[in-house]
Write a protein that holds these residues in place. Structure first.
Motif, short mmCIF file in Angstrom:
data_model
loop_
_atom_site.label_atom_id
_atom_site.label_comp_id
_atom_site.label_asym_id
_atom_site.label_seq_id
_atom_site.Cartn_x
_atom_site.Cartn_y
_atom_site.Cartn_z
N PHE A 337 50.14 38.23 43.45
CA PHE A 337 49.72 37.57 42.21
C PHE A 337 48.26 37.12 42.30
O PHE A 337 47.48 37.30 41.35
N PHE A 338 47.89 36.53 43.44
CA PHE A 338 46.53 36.02 43.61
C PHE A 338 45.50 37.15 43.49
O PHE A 338 44.48 37.01 42.79
N LEU A 339 45.77 38.27 44.14
CA LEU A 339 44.83 39.39 44.11
C LEU A 339 44.70 39.96 42.70
O LEU A 339 43.59 40.27 42.24
N GLN A 340 45.82 40.09 41.99
CA GLN A 340 45.76 40.64 40.64
C GLN A 340 45.01 39.70 39.69
O GLN A 340 44.24 40.16 38.83
N ILE A 341 45.23 38.40 39.84
CA ILE A 341 44.52 37.43 39.00
C ILE A 341 43.02 37.49 39.27
O ILE A 341 42.20 37.57 38.34
N CYS A 342 42.65 37.47 40.55
CA CYS A 342 41.22 37.44 40.90
C CYS A 342 40.52 38.74 40.54
O CYS A 342 39.40 38.72 40.00
N VAL A 343 41.16 39.89 40.81
CA VAL A 343 40.52 41.17 40.51
C VAL A 343 40.40 41.37 39.01
O VAL A 343 39.35 41.81 38.51
N ASN A 344 41.46 41.06 38.26
CA ASN A 344 41.39 41.23 36.81
C ASN A 344 40.33 40.31 36.20
O ASN A 344 39.53 40.74 35.35
N ALA A 345 40.31 39.04 36.63
CA ALA A 345 39.29 38.12 36.12
C ALA A 345 37.90 38.56 36.54
O ALA A 345 36.95 38.50 35.74
N GLY A 346 37.77 39.02 37.78
CA GLY A 346 36.46 39.45 38.27
C GLY A 346 35.91 40.63 37.51
O GLY A 346 34.71 40.67 37.18
N MET A 347 36.76 41.62 37.20
CA MET A 347 36.25 42.79 36.49
C MET A 347 35.95 42.46 35.03
O MET A 347 35.04 43.04 34.43
N ASN A 348 36.69 41.52 34.42
CA ASN A 348 36.40 41.11 33.05
C ASN A 348 35.07 40.37 32.96
O ASN A 348 34.38 40.45 31.94
N MET A 349 34.74 39.62 34.02
CA MET A 349 33.52 38.81 34.01
C MET A 349 32.33 39.51 34.67
O MET A 349 31.26 38.92 34.77
N GLY A 350 32.53 40.73 35.13
CA GLY A 350 31.43 41.45 35.75
C GLY A 350 31.16 41.08 37.19
O GLY A 350 30.09 41.39 37.73
N LEU A 351 32.13 40.43 37.85
CA LEU A 351 31.97 40.06 39.25
C LEU A 351 32.48 41.14 40.19
O LEU A 351 32.13 41.16 41.37
N LEU A 352 33.34 42.04 39.68
CA LEU A 352 33.92 43.11 40.48
C LEU A 352 33.92 44.40 39.67
O LEU A 352 33.91 44.35 38.43
N PRO A 353 33.95 45.55 40.35
CA PRO A 353 34.04 46.82 39.60
C PRO A 353 35.34 46.91 38.82
O PRO A 353 36.34 46.25 39.14
N THR A 354 35.35 47.74 37.79
CA THR A 354 36.52 47.90 36.95
C THR A 354 37.66 48.56 37.72
O THR A 354 37.49 49.62 38.32
N LYS A 355 38.83 47.91 37.69
CA LYS A 355 40.03 48.42 38.36
C LYS A 355 41.22 48.23 37.43
O LYS A 355 41.27 47.30 36.64
N GLY A 356 42.19 49.13 37.54
CA GLY A 356 43.35 49.10 36.67
C GLY A 356 44.41 48.12 37.13
O GLY A 356 45.55 48.51 37.40
N LEU A 357 44.08 46.83 37.19
CA LEU A 357 45.04 45.79 37.56
C LEU A 357 45.20 44.84 36.39
O LEU A 357 44.22 44.30 35.88
N THR A 358 46.45 44.62 35.99
CA THR A 358 46.72 43.75 34.85
C THR A 358 46.74 42.29 35.29
O THR A 358 46.89 41.98 36.46
N LEU A 359 46.58 41.40 34.30
CA LEU A 359 46.67 39.96 34.55
C LEU A 359 48.15 39.57 34.41
O LEU A 359 48.73 39.74 33.34
N PRO A 360 48.79 39.07 35.48
CA PRO A 360 50.24 38.82 35.45
C PRO A 360 50.67 37.96 34.28
O PRO A 360 50.12 36.89 34.04
N PHE A 361 51.67 38.47 33.54
CA PHE A 361 52.33 37.79 32.42
C PHE A 361 51.42 37.59 31.20
O PHE A 361 51.84 36.99 30.22
#
Length: 397
Positions: A337-361
């Protein structure tokens, strides 16, 4: 090195307990977890309706197309959580090999008969619904790793054989998932495995070796596929090519900018009007930021990290009561859960490259929502079965 790892684990446990001191004792951790999950589901449902209506009307001439399907997946997720809650924890750990082989078979079927969407084969089609086996693989390998670090505890803590023995199952999963390709799911599985090994007391030197291997593997994967290098470079400066490789991120950042403190109002997003492609999936957070603003983002993060705290609290209590496999599995689910939250938030905010991970729930996604609900069902089962100290079964004379 072993002492360093053990002291690090003790520090994590102390921090969890310290935070727990500020939670009223009469407040049941199960109720807090249930409140967080239901709140995220309600907020996510509202946002799926808001974000998907323009796209659904354009694609299917049915504004409520995705909203209706999301409701069906929520009901199916409730059933999945109830089923998970009624499965004995021992059954998971007694059938780890079967679980691993079944998941590997699904991943192989994806490569053979899966749907090709945007150059990736990640979905198996069935009448009326699709399945994404890489989501199932996250939970399957969490169970496998949690059982493994208990069965091979001495090898995990004392020598490198612990890593090598698990290398075969992990490598087989990684190869099959990367053949789709799905770098996001691969990263989640590998990081979850490393996190559980750390909690189990593995020497820190092995983490350095694994980190080096992972970085070398990522470098190789980027080198063999030029589009990955373009993604890696575009996220650092999306405005260099805002209509090309940086299009999604630049539109996402515009959504965040328009949201300001309190947002433009529910349903008033501009970016969801076909500017941000399929905004109801991976970039749901951007639409939420535009419509609900900074306050909405803080609400989502607050609920999400409170949910993570509950999962870690349950895992800590399970380990304290000597339910080792269940405790490590609870921590593994929290890491996922932690990784999906951080990666999804990061790619939405431009902190991480775009990856196909959804934001849980929150994000729309059938298999992702089902698997997340299933893991929450397992978490409730762990909470119920690990409240008391573990006792060895009595031997008959």
């Amino acid at each position: 090195m072993l002492h360093l790892a053990q002291s690090a684990i003790e520090r994590i446990a102390q921090q969890v307990n310290r935070v727990g001191q500020y939670v009223p004792q009469e407040l049941n951790i199960r109720n807090v977890l249930l409140f967080c999950v239901l709140s995220l589901l309600c907020l996510g449902s509202v946002m799926v309706v808001s974000a998907s209506m323009p796209y659904a009307e354009y694609m299917y001439d049915q504004p409520m197309y995705y909203a209706t399907r999301h409701l069906v997946y929520m009901v199916a997720g409730l059933v999945a959580a109830i089923v998970a809650y009624n499965i004995r924890l021992e059954r998971w750990f007694e059938n780890t090999v079967i679980l691993w082989l079944g998941t590997a078979l699904l991943l192989l079927l994806v490569l053979l008969i899966g749907n090709d969407v945007n150059g990736s084969k990640r979905w198996l089609s069935f009448p009326g619904f699709t399945v994404q086996p890489s989501e199932i693989a996250k939970f399957a390998m969490a169970v496998f790793t949690a059982d493994y670090v208990v069965r091979r505890a001495d090898e995990v803590r004392q020598n490198y054989k612990g890593f090598l023995r698990l290398g075969g199952p992990i490598l087989s999963m990684v190869i099959l998932i990367m053949a789709e390709p799905d770098l996001g799911a691969t990263a989640v599985i590998v990081c979850t495995m490393i996190g559980i090994f750390f909690l189990a007391g593995a020497p820190l030197v092995y983490f350095a070796i694994v980190a080096g291997m992972v970085l070398a593997g990522i470098g190789f994967l980027i080198a063999v596929e030029p589009y990955r290098l373009q993604r890696l470079m575009s996220f650092s400066n999306p405005w260099e090519d805002p209509l090309g490789t940086g299009y999604q991120l630049s539109q996402s950042l515009m959504a965040f900018g328009r949201g300001e403190w309190f947002g433009t109002g529910l349903g008033h997003s501009i970016q969801k009007l076909s500017y941000l492609p399929e905004a109801h999936t991976d970039f749901m957070l951007a639409v939420l930021a535009e419509e609900l603003g900074f306050v909405g983002i803080c609400t989502v993060f607050g609920l999400s990290f409170l949910m993570l705290f509950c999962c870690m609290r349950i895992g800590h209590r399970a380990l304290k009561n000597m339910h080792l496999r269940a405790g490590y599995l609870a921590y593994a689910i929290a890491i996922i859960f932690f990784l999906q939250i951080c990666v999804n938030a990061g790619m939405n905010m431009g902190l991480l490259p775009t990856k196909g991970l959804t934001l849980p729930f929150i994000s729309y996604g059938g298999t992702s929502l089902l698997v997340c609900a299933f893991m929450i069902g397992v978490m409730f089962k762990i909470e119920r079965d690990t409240r008391d100290m573990y006792q060895e079964p009595k031997q008959s004379v």
